[in-house]
Design a protein around this motif. Structure first.
Motif, PDB file in Angstrom:
ATOM      1  N   VAL A  19     -15.908 -60.797 -31.962  1.00 54.59           N
ATOM      2  CA  VAL A  19     -15.842 -62.255 -32.100  1.00 54.59           C
ATOM      3  C   VAL A  19     -16.807 -62.728 -33.191  1.00 54.59           C
ATOM      4  O   VAL A  19     -17.676 -61.976 -33.620  1.00 54.59           O
ATOM      5  CB  VAL A  19     -16.149 -62.952 -30.755  1.00 54.59           C
ATOM      6  CG1 VAL A  19     -15.123 -62.557 -29.691  1.00 54.59           C
ATOM      7  CG2 VAL A  19     -17.559 -62.639 -30.277  1.00 54.59           C
ATOM      8  N   PRO A  20     -16.674 -63.979 -33.634  1.00 58.29           N
ATOM      9  CA  PRO A  20     -17.608 -64.492 -34.640  1.00 58.29           C
ATOM     10  C   PRO A  20     -19.057 -64.424 -34.134  1.00 58.29           C
ATOM     11  O   PRO A  20     -19.307 -64.581 -32.934  1.00 58.29           O
ATOM     12  CB  PRO A  20     -17.166 -65.954 -34.824  1.00 58.29           C
ATOM     13  CG  PRO A  20     -15.733 -65.965 -34.409  1.00 58.29           C
ATOM     14  CD  PRO A  20     -15.631 -64.957 -33.302  1.00 58.29           C
ATOM     15  N   PRO A  21     -19.993 -64.195 -35.029  1.00 56.97           N
ATOM     16  CA  PRO A  21     -21.402 -64.075 -34.631  1.00 56.97           C
ATOM     17  C   PRO A  21     -21.922 -65.288 -33.850  1.00 56.97           C
ATOM     18  O   PRO A  21     -22.793 -65.139 -32.994  1.00 56.97           O
ATOM     19  CB  PRO A  21     -22.149 -63.931 -35.954  1.00 56.97           C
ATOM     20  CG  PRO A  21     -21.132 -63.481 -36.935  1.00 56.97           C
ATOM     21  CD  PRO A  21     -19.814 -64.003 -36.465  1.00 56.97           C
ATOM     22  N   ALA A  48     -19.931 -52.391 -23.148  1.00 53.98           N
ATOM     23  CA  ALA A  48     -18.726 -53.227 -23.186  1.00 53.98           C
ATOM     24  C   ALA A  48     -19.049 -54.586 -23.801  1.00 53.98           C
ATOM     25  O   ALA A  48     -18.313 -55.073 -24.675  1.00 53.98           O
ATOM     26  CB  ALA A  48     -18.149 -53.398 -21.789  1.00 53.98           C
ATOM     27  N   VAL A  49     -20.155 -55.190 -23.381  1.00 57.21           N
ATOM     28  CA  VAL A  49     -20.547 -56.497 -23.909  1.00 57.21           C
ATOM     29  C   VAL A  49     -20.842 -56.394 -25.408  1.00 57.21           C
ATOM     30  O   VAL A  49     -20.407 -57.244 -26.197  1.00 57.21           O
ATOM     31  CB  VAL A  49     -21.748 -57.059 -23.119  1.00 57.21           C
ATOM     32  CG1 VAL A  49     -22.377 -58.242 -23.837  1.00 57.21           C
ATOM     33  CG2 VAL A  49     -21.310 -57.450 -21.709  1.00 57.21           C
ATOM     34  N   ALA A  50     -21.550 -55.373 -25.823  1.00 56.81           N
ATOM     35  CA  ALA A  50     -21.857 -55.203 -27.248  1.00 56.81           C
ATOM     36  C   ALA A  50     -20.573 -55.068 -28.063  1.00 56.81           C
ATOM     37  O   ALA A  50     -20.428 -55.677 -29.128  1.00 56.81           O
ATOM     38  CB  ALA A  50     -22.764 -53.984 -27.452  1.00 56.81           C
ATOM     39  N   TRP A  51     -19.633 -54.273 -27.561  1.00 57.26           N
ATOM     40  CA  TRP A  51     -18.367 -54.079 -28.272  1.00 57.26           C
ATOM     41  C   TRP A  51     -17.580 -55.388 -28.334  1.00 57.26           C
ATOM     42  O   TRP A  51     -17.039 -55.746 -29.387  1.00 57.26           O
ATOM     43  CB  TRP A  51     -17.555 -52.984 -27.591  1.00 57.26           C
ATOM     44  CG  TRP A  51     -16.251 -52.716 -28.251  1.00 57.26           C
ATOM     45  CD1 TRP A  51     -16.038 -52.029 -29.416  1.00 57.26           C
ATOM     46  CD2 TRP A  51     -14.952 -53.145 -27.805  1.00 57.26           C
ATOM     47  NE1 TRP A  51     -14.696 -52.013 -29.714  1.00 57.26           N
ATOM     48  CE2 TRP A  51     -14.015 -52.686 -28.741  1.00 57.26           C
ATOM     49  CE3 TRP A  51     -14.513 -53.862 -26.702  1.00 57.26           C
ATOM     50  CZ2 TRP A  51     -12.653 -52.924 -28.602  1.00 57.26           C
ATOM     51  CZ3 TRP A  51     -13.154 -54.104 -26.567  1.00 57.26           C
ATOM     52  CH2 TRP A  51     -12.237 -53.643 -27.513  1.00 57.26           C
ATOM     53  N   TYR A  80     -20.685 -66.782 -31.470  1.00 56.59           N
ATOM     54  CA  TYR A  80     -20.422 -66.668 -30.036  1.00 56.59           C
ATOM     55  C   TYR A  80     -21.640 -66.130 -29.285  1.00 56.59           C
ATOM     56  O   TYR A  80     -21.805 -66.380 -28.104  1.00 56.59           O
ATOM     57  CB  TYR A  80     -19.237 -65.742 -29.772  1.00 56.59           C
ATOM     58  CG  TYR A  80     -17.874 -66.355 -29.987  1.00 56.59           C
ATOM     59  CD1 TYR A  80     -17.646 -67.332 -30.950  1.00 56.59           C
ATOM     60  CD2 TYR A  80     -16.799 -65.931 -29.239  1.00 56.59           C
ATOM     61  CE1 TYR A  80     -16.381 -67.865 -31.154  1.00 56.59           C
ATOM     62  CE2 TYR A  80     -15.536 -66.457 -29.434  1.00 56.59           C
ATOM     63  CZ  TYR A  80     -15.333 -67.430 -30.390  1.00 56.59           C
ATOM     64  OH  TYR A  80     -14.087 -67.950 -30.579  1.00 56.59           O
ATOM     65  N   ARG A  81     -22.499 -65.392 -29.975  1.00 53.84           N
ATOM     66  CA  ARG A  81     -23.696 -64.832 -29.331  1.00 53.84           C
ATOM     67  C   ARG A  81     -24.658 -65.922 -28.869  1.00 53.84           C
ATOM     68  O   ARG A  81     -25.497 -65.683 -28.018  1.00 53.84           O
ATOM     69  CB  ARG A  81     -24.398 -63.871 -30.280  1.00 53.84           C
ATOM     70  CG  ARG A  81     -23.576 -62.630 -30.576  1.00 53.84           C
ATOM     71  CD  ARG A  81     -24.289 -61.719 -31.587  1.00 53.84           C
ATOM     72  NE  ARG A  81     -23.413 -60.658 -32.014  1.00 53.84           N
ATOM     73  CZ  ARG A  81     -23.304 -59.475 -31.409  1.00 53.84           C
ATOM     74  NH1 ARG A  81     -24.026 -59.208 -30.353  1.00 53.84           N
ATOM     75  NH2 ARG A  81     -22.483 -58.558 -31.880  1.00 53.84           N
ATOM     76  N   ALA A  82     -24.532 -67.117 -29.407  1.00 52.01           N
ATOM     77  CA  ALA A  82     -25.420 -68.218 -29.028  1.00 52.01           C
ATOM     78  C   ALA A  82     -25.056 -68.826 -27.671  1.00 52.01           C
ATOM     79  O   ALA A  82     -25.838 -69.592 -27.119  1.00 52.01           O
ATOM     80  CB  ALA A  82     -25.378 -69.309 -30.098  1.00 52.01           C
ATOM     81  N   HIS A  83     -23.911 -68.478 -27.129  1.00 56.41           N
ATOM     82  CA  HIS A  83     -23.457 -69.063 -25.865  1.00 56.41           C
ATOM     83  C   HIS A  83     -23.930 -68.205 -24.695  1.00 56.41           C
ATOM     84  O   HIS A  83     -23.388 -67.130 -24.431  1.00 56.41           O
ATOM     85  CB  HIS A  83     -21.931 -69.202 -25.851  1.00 56.41           C
ATOM     86  CG  HIS A  83     -21.425 -70.072 -26.951  1.00 56.41           C
ATOM     87  ND1 HIS A  83     -21.593 -71.440 -26.957  1.00 56.41           N
ATOM     88  CD2 HIS A  83     -20.768 -69.768 -28.097  1.00 56.41           C
ATOM     89  CE1 HIS A  83     -21.059 -71.950 -28.048  1.00 56.41           C
ATOM     90  NE2 HIS A  83     -20.551 -70.950 -28.756  1.00 56.41           N
ATOM     91  N   GLU A  84     -24.915 -68.703 -23.993  1.00 56.49           N
ATOM     92  CA  GLU A  84     -25.491 -67.968 -22.863  1.00 56.49           C
ATOM     93  C   GLU A  84     -24.433 -67.640 -21.805  1.00 56.49           C
ATOM     94  O   GLU A  84     -24.477 -66.579 -21.183  1.00 56.49           O
ATOM     95  CB  GLU A  84     -26.636 -68.772 -22.243  1.00 56.49           C
ATOM     96  CG  GLU A  84     -27.316 -68.086 -21.079  1.00 56.49           C
ATOM     97  CD  GLU A  84     -27.939 -66.741 -21.438  1.00 56.49           C
ATOM     98  OE1 GLU A  84     -27.936 -65.843 -20.564  1.00 56.49           O
ATOM     99  OE2 GLU A  84     -28.417 -66.569 -22.573  1.00 56.49           O
TER     100      GLU A  84
END
Length: 122
Positions: free
Chosen positions: A33-35, A25-28, A37-41
């Motif tokens: 979202v924009p890449p 679910a998290v991966a999907w 967003y992955r930087a936000h812990e």
């Protein structure tokens, strides 16, 4: 493990209760979202929050596609050939359908992440 899933459940996400379903679910959701967003812990730590961010992002994209579809002919009819306008209209329609499906997916996945369980109705 649940065997019945709500309409709109994304095929990339394993059913609630399946091993690693939250990871899928998290991966999907991150794929929506924009890449950056992955930087936000905080989004990695709290999938329910990620679902909220994804829902807002998808809703904004859907509104942009709808606005583009509504205004394209008026704004660019004198600057593009008719075949380009028609191709763009088709692209807006396809993107709108994709985003509408993603919005439904975010809704049902977000609900499952919040502990909601779908019960089919007759």
């Amino acid at each position: 493990m649940e065997t019945s899933l709500p309409p709109g459940w994304p095929e990339e996400v394993r059913p609630p209760g399946a091993p690693d379903w939250e990871r899928t679910a998290v991966a999907w959701l991150f794929d929506l979202v924009p890449p950056d967003y992955r930087a936000h812990e905080v989004l990695r730590r709290y999938p329910v929050l990620l679902a909220r961010f994804a829902g807002g992002h998808v809703a904004a994209g859907l509104e942009a596609a709808r606005a583009g579809w509504r205004t394209l002919r008026v704004e660019l009819a004198d600057q593009l050939p008719p075949e380009a306008i028609e191709a763009a209209m088709g692209a807006y329609e396809r993107e709108g359908a994709r985003l509408a499906a993603a919005a439904r997916g975010v809704e049902v996945v977000g609900g499952a992440l919040r502990g909601e369980r779908w019960v089919p109705r007759l």
